[in-house]
Design a protein around this motif. Structure first.
Motif, PDB file in Angstrom:
ATOM      1  N   HIS A  97      28.375 -94.068 -41.968  1.00  0.00           N
ATOM      2  CA  HIS A  97      27.960 -93.156 -43.037  1.00  0.00           C
ATOM      3  C   HIS A  97      28.223 -93.686 -44.450  1.00  0.00           C
ATOM      4  N   PRO A  98      29.407 -94.234 -44.755  1.00  0.00           N
ATOM      5  CA  PRO A  98      29.632 -94.717 -46.127  1.00  0.00           C
ATOM      6  C   PRO A  98      28.636 -95.790 -46.569  1.00  0.00           C
ATOM      7  N   ASP A  99      28.276 -96.697 -45.675  1.00  0.00           N
ATOM      8  CA  ASP A  99      27.315 -97.744 -46.031  1.00  0.00           C
ATOM      9  C   ASP A  99      25.922 -97.164 -46.284  1.00  0.00           C
ATOM     10  N   ILE A 100      25.521 -96.209 -45.463  1.00  0.00           N
ATOM     11  CA  ILE A 100      24.217 -95.561 -45.644  1.00  0.00           C
ATOM     12  C   ILE A 100      24.203 -94.765 -46.941  1.00  0.00           C
ATOM     13  N   ALA A 101      25.278 -94.015 -47.189  1.00  0.00           N
ATOM     14  CA  ALA A 101      25.372 -93.225 -48.422  1.00  0.00           C
ATOM     15  C   ALA A 101      25.348 -94.131 -49.650  1.00  0.00           C
ATOM     16  N   MET A 102      26.055 -95.250 -49.585  1.00  0.00           N
ATOM     17  CA  MET A 102      26.077 -96.192 -50.712  1.00  0.00           C
ATOM     18  C   MET A 102      24.691 -96.770 -50.965  1.00  0.00           C
ATOM     19  N   SER A 103      24.012 -97.156 -49.910  1.00  0.00           N
ATOM     20  CA  SER A 103      22.666 -97.711 -50.041  1.00  0.00           C
ATOM     21  C   SER A 103      21.726 -96.696 -50.695  1.00  0.00           C
ATOM     22  N   ASN A 104      21.781 -95.455 -50.237  1.00  0.00           N
ATOM     23  CA  ASN A 104      20.940 -94.407 -50.813  1.00  0.00           C
ATOM     24  C   ASN A 104      21.286 -94.150 -52.274  1.00  0.00           C
ATOM     25  N   ALA A 105      22.558 -94.059 -52.588  1.00  0.00           N
ATOM     26  CA  ALA A 105      22.980 -93.788 -53.966  1.00  0.00           C
ATOM     27  C   ALA A 105      22.541 -94.904 -54.903  1.00  0.00           C
ATOM     28  N   MET A 106      22.704 -96.137 -54.489  1.00  0.00           N
ATOM     29  CA  MET A 106      22.327 -97.266 -55.343  1.00  0.00           C
ATOM     30  C   MET A 106      20.809 -97.371 -55.499  1.00  0.00           C
ATOM     31  N   HIS A 107      20.080 -96.920 -54.490  1.00  0.00           N
ATOM     32  CA  HIS A 107      18.622 -96.944 -54.554  1.00  0.00           C
ATOM     33  C   HIS A 107      18.097 -95.914 -55.561  1.00  0.00           C
ATOM     34  N   TYR A 108      18.700 -94.717 -55.570  1.00  0.00           N
ATOM     35  CA  TYR A 108      18.188 -93.621 -56.379  1.00  0.00           C
ATOM     36  C   TYR A 108      18.889 -93.430 -57.729  1.00  0.00           C
ATOM     37  N   PHE A 109      20.113 -93.943 -57.866  1.00  0.00           N
ATOM     38  CA  PHE A 109      20.892 -93.675 -59.076  1.00  0.00           C
ATOM     39  C   PHE A 109      21.537 -94.945 -59.613  1.00  0.00           C
ATOM     40  N   ASN A 110      21.805 -94.933 -60.904  1.00  0.00           N
ATOM     41  CA  ASN A 110      22.570 -95.986 -61.542  1.00  0.00           C
ATOM     42  C   ASN A 110      24.024 -95.510 -61.549  1.00  0.00           C
ATOM     43  N   ILE A 111      24.831 -95.999 -60.617  1.00  0.00           N
ATOM     44  CA  ILE A 111      26.193 -95.495 -60.467  1.00  0.00           C
ATOM     45  C   ILE A 111      27.205 -96.533 -60.947  1.00  0.00           C
ATOM     46  N   ASN A 112      28.333 -96.039 -61.457  1.00  0.00           N
ATOM     47  CA  ASN A 112      29.365 -96.937 -61.958  1.00  0.00           C
ATOM     48  C   ASN A 112      30.366 -97.307 -60.857  1.00  0.00           C
ATOM     49  N   LYS A 113      31.370 -98.099 -61.200  1.00  0.00           N
ATOM     50  CA  LYS A 113      32.345 -98.576 -60.213  1.00  0.00           C
ATOM     51  C   LYS A 113      33.125 -97.429 -59.567  1.00  0.00           C
ATOM     52  N   THR A 114      33.506 -96.459 -60.364  1.00  0.00           N
ATOM     53  CA  THR A 114      34.267 -95.322 -59.828  1.00  0.00           C
ATOM     54  C   THR A 114      33.422 -94.540 -58.830  1.00  0.00           C
ATOM     55  N   GLU A 115      32.178 -94.286 -59.182  1.00  0.00           N
ATOM     56  CA  GLU A 115      31.285 -93.553 -58.279  1.00  0.00           C
ATOM     57  C   GLU A 115      31.026 -94.340 -57.003  1.00  0.00           C
ATOM     58  N   ARG A 116      30.874 -95.661 -57.117  1.00  0.00           N
ATOM     59  CA  ARG A 116      30.694 -96.489 -55.912  1.00  0.00           C
ATOM     60  C   ARG A 116      31.930 -96.398 -55.019  1.00  0.00           C
ATOM     61  N   ASP A 117      33.102 -96.439 -55.619  1.00  0.00           N
ATOM     62  CA  ASP A 117      34.343 -96.341 -54.856  1.00  0.00           C
ATOM     63  C   ASP A 117      34.446 -94.987 -54.158  1.00  0.00           C
ATOM     64  N   ILE A 118      34.060 -93.932 -54.859  1.00  0.00           N
ATOM     65  CA  ILE A 118      34.098 -92.585 -54.269  1.00  0.00           C
ATOM     66  C   ILE A 118      33.142 -92.500 -53.087  1.00  0.00           C
ATOM     67  N   ILE A 119      31.927 -92.959 -53.278  1.00  0.00           N
ATOM     68  CA  ILE A 119      30.931 -92.879 -52.197  1.00  0.00           C
ATOM     69  C   ILE A 119      31.360 -93.709 -50.995  1.00  0.00           C
ATOM     70  N   TYR A 120      31.817 -94.922 -51.234  1.00  0.00           N
ATOM     71  CA  TYR A 120      32.185 -95.786 -50.126  1.00  0.00           C
ATOM     72  C   TYR A 120      33.427 -95.295 -49.398  1.00  0.00           C
ATOM     73  N   ASN A 121      34.376 -94.738 -50.129  1.00  0.00           N
ATOM     74  CA  ASN A 121      35.659 -94.384 -49.522  1.00  0.00           C
ATOM     75  C   ASN A 121      35.845 -92.911 -49.207  1.00  0.00           C
ATOM     76  N   HIS A 122      34.805 -92.082 -49.374  1.00  0.00           N
ATOM     77  CA  HIS A 122      35.014 -90.661 -49.117  1.00  0.00           C
ATOM     78  C   HIS A 122      35.298 -90.369 -47.636  1.00  0.00           C
ATOM     79  N   MET A 123      35.071 -91.323 -46.776  1.00  0.00           N
ATOM     80  CA  MET A 123      35.389 -91.155 -45.347  1.00  0.00           C
ATOM     81  C   MET A 123      36.742 -91.774 -44.991  1.00  0.00           C
ATOM     82  N   TRP A 124      37.509 -92.200 -45.996  1.00  0.00           N
ATOM     83  CA  TRP A 124      38.821 -92.773 -45.756  1.00  0.00           C
ATOM     84  C   TRP A 124      39.668 -91.773 -44.983  1.00  0.00           C
ATOM     85  N   PRO A 125      40.403 -92.144 -43.992  1.00  0.00           N
ATOM     86  CA  PRO A 125      40.860 -93.465 -43.596  1.00  0.00           C
ATOM     87  C   PRO A 125      39.966 -94.198 -42.586  1.00  0.00           C
ATOM     88  N   LEU A 126      38.777 -93.655 -42.296  1.00  0.00           N
ATOM     89  CA  LEU A 126      37.875 -94.399 -41.406  1.00  0.00           C
ATOM     90  C   LEU A 126      37.383 -95.678 -42.056  1.00  0.00           C
TER      91      LEU A 126
END
Length: 92
Positions: free
Chosen positions: A6-35
């Motif tokens: 899920h984090p990889d799919i969510a990141m791919s979608n977010a980067m495709h549709y939005f201009n996101i910064n480093k913090t937002e990328r970290d949030i999207i990628y890690n929101h499933m932490w500790p998985l």
């Protein structure tokens, strides 16, 4: 398993549709932490992770009621991930 992909799919979608910064990328990628095995890099990411876990627990245990959100200081009717993100991260 969904939690690992899920984090990889969510990141791919977010980067495709939005201009996101480093913090937002970290949030999207890690929101499933500790998985995700990489630790969140920003305090905002930890906030979102904890809110996400709280919402998942409340949904799983069917504990939603208007008193559940006093800690977050948000009206129960408006609680969703997008609103929480805006209130906690962007200050809207």
């Amino acid at each position: 398993m969904h939690g690992f992909k899920h984090p990889d799919i969510a990141m791919s979608n977010a980067m495709h549709y939005f201009n996101i910064n480093k913090t937002e990328r970290d949030i999207i990628y890690n929101h499933m932490w500790p998985l995700t095995f990489r630790l969140p890099q920003y305090k905002e990411t930890y906030i979102i992770v904890m809110v996400d876990k709280y919402c998942a627990l409340m949904e799983s245990c069917n504990l939603w009621n208007s008193n559940s959100f006093k800690l977050l200081k948000l009206p129960a009717a408006s609680l969703n991930h997008n609103l929480i993100f805006k209130k906690l991260i962007r200050g809207h």
